[in-house]
Design a protein around this motif. Structure first.
Motif, PDB file in Angstrom:
ATOM      1  N   TYR A  52       0.832  -1.204   0.000  1.00  0.00           N
ATOM      2  CA  TYR A  52       0.000   0.000   0.000  1.00  0.00           C
ATOM      3  C   TYR A  52       0.869   1.259   0.000  1.00  0.00           C
ATOM      4  O   TYR A  52       0.623   2.198  -0.754  1.00  0.00           O
ATOM      5  N   LEU A  53       1.902   1.277   0.865  1.00  0.00           N
ATOM      6  CA  LEU A  53       2.796   2.434   0.917  1.00  0.00           C
ATOM      7  C   LEU A  53       3.512   2.647  -0.411  1.00  0.00           C
ATOM      8  O   LEU A  53       3.655   3.778  -0.876  1.00  0.00           O
ATOM      9  N   LEU A  90       6.239   9.289   4.541  1.00  0.00           N
ATOM     10  CA  LEU A  90       5.865   7.882   4.352  1.00  0.00           C
ATOM     11  C   LEU A  90       7.087   6.964   4.422  1.00  0.00           C
ATOM     12  O   LEU A  90       7.007   5.844   4.933  1.00  0.00           O
ATOM     13  N   LYS A 133       2.499   1.770  -3.415  1.00  0.00           N
ATOM     14  CA  LYS A 133       1.551   2.305  -4.400  1.00  0.00           C
ATOM     15  C   LYS A 133       1.209   3.757  -4.110  1.00  0.00           C
ATOM     16  O   LYS A 133       1.047   4.566  -5.019  1.00  0.00           O
ATOM     17  N   ARG A 134       1.096   4.079  -2.843  1.00  0.00           N
ATOM     18  CA  ARG A 134       0.787   5.466  -2.454  1.00  0.00           C
ATOM     19  C   ARG A 134       1.907   6.405  -2.888  1.00  0.00           C
ATOM     20  O   ARG A 134       1.668   7.497  -3.379  1.00  0.00           O
ATOM     21  N   ILE A 135       3.147   5.965  -2.732  1.00  0.00           N
ATOM     22  CA  ILE A 135       4.297   6.779  -3.134  1.00  0.00           C
ATOM     23  C   ILE A 135       4.366   6.898  -4.654  1.00  0.00           C
ATOM     24  O   ILE A 135       4.611   7.976  -5.194  1.00  0.00           O
ATOM     25  N   ARG A 183       1.991   6.872  -6.765  1.00  0.00           N
ATOM     26  CA  ARG A 183       0.889   7.667  -7.305  1.00  0.00           C
ATOM     27  C   ARG A 183       0.944   9.148  -6.928  1.00  0.00           C
ATOM     28  O   ARG A 183       0.039   9.892  -7.273  1.00  0.00           O
ATOM     29  N   LEU A 184       1.984   9.571  -6.226  1.00  0.00           N
ATOM     30  CA  LEU A 184       2.108  10.991  -5.895  1.00  0.00           C
ATOM     31  C   LEU A 184       2.257  11.800  -7.178  1.00  0.00           C
ATOM     32  O   LEU A 184       2.904  11.363  -8.129  1.00  0.00           O
ATOM     33  N   LEU A 241       5.434  14.520   1.546  1.00  0.00           N
ATOM     34  CA  LEU A 241       4.618  13.352   1.882  1.00  0.00           C
ATOM     35  C   LEU A 241       5.406  12.063   1.662  1.00  0.00           C
ATOM     36  O   LEU A 241       5.346  11.139   2.481  1.00  0.00           O
ATOM     37  N   ALA A 242       6.182  12.004   0.583  1.00  0.00           N
ATOM     38  CA  ALA A 242       7.023  10.826   0.330  1.00  0.00           C
ATOM     39  C   ALA A 242       8.048  10.659   1.439  1.00  0.00           C
ATOM     40  O   ALA A 242       8.330   9.535   1.880  1.00  0.00           O
TER      41      ALA A 242
END
Length: 197
Positions: free
Chosen positions: A31-32, A85, A34-36, A38-39, A81-82
């Motif tokens: 999840y982390l 995270l 993918k979240r990174i 997609r920034l 944010l990256a």
């Protein structure tokens, strides 16, 4: 409720879920990642943020990792944010390993020989019970030296891997969007051609 279970979980199910999650242990890491990916920042900004977070995770400044990562990311024009995270590299499972590795590498760099082999538990016991003046020479100095080397290596590796991953992810996403736009643009032409027949 929209996402509530149909059958309420019993205490045995909750206990099993605590020790062995249904979705597995790698789900939070995926999840982390993918979240990174997609920034909406540039590949350099995302990679610099992840590198800052990776570096700060190796420092013995437990509790200040996010603040240090944000400051470093800001200085490198990285994504904040990256950076935040990426500090999750240092979590309750990895902190003992990171602390012990930085301590041992720092001892080797500084040429310090301990009288006895120090374990992670002893290291944290010292960090908790000794005064700062007593802590600097035997514990913090080697940990900071080791963190400098290991953190820099982790940051360089994290930057390279993240930049490549973000670039390829954005390229694939752009190609998919162009493909969809091409299909969407072609379908009205075909439908108009069909009507004229």
């Amino acid at each position: 409720m929209l996402f509530r279970r149909r059958k309420k979980a019993g205490w045995l199910d909750r206990l099993r879920e605590f020790f062995w999650p249904r979705k597995g242990f790698t789900r939070p890491a995926r999840y982390l990642a993918k979240r990174i990916l997609r920034l909406s920042a540039s590949p350099h900004a995302v990679a610099a943020g992840v590198a800052a977070g990776a570096f700060s995770a190796f420092t013995p400044l437990i509790g200040f990792h996010v603040i240090l990562a944000l400051a470093l990311a800001y200085l490198m024009a990285g994504n904040l944010l990256a950076a935040a995270l990426a500090t999750t590299i240092a979590n309750p499972l990895t902190i003992p390993l990171i602390a012990l590795a930085t301590f041992r590498v720092g001892e080797a760099l500084l040429g310090i020989k301990s009288a006895e082999a120090v374990t992670a538990a002893e290291l944290f016991h010292r960090l908790e019970h000794l005064e700062l003046s007593e802590l600097w020479q035997p514990v913090l100095k080697p940990m900071l030296a080791g963190a400098g080397l290991l953190g820099t290596a982790a940051a360089v590796l994290a930057y390279a891997v993240t930049r490549f991953a973000v670039r390829s992810f954005k390229a694939r996403r752009h190609a998919r969007l162009l493909e969809r736009a091409g299909l969407a643009a072609a379908s009205p032409v075909l439908s108009r051609g069909d009507k004229s027949l």
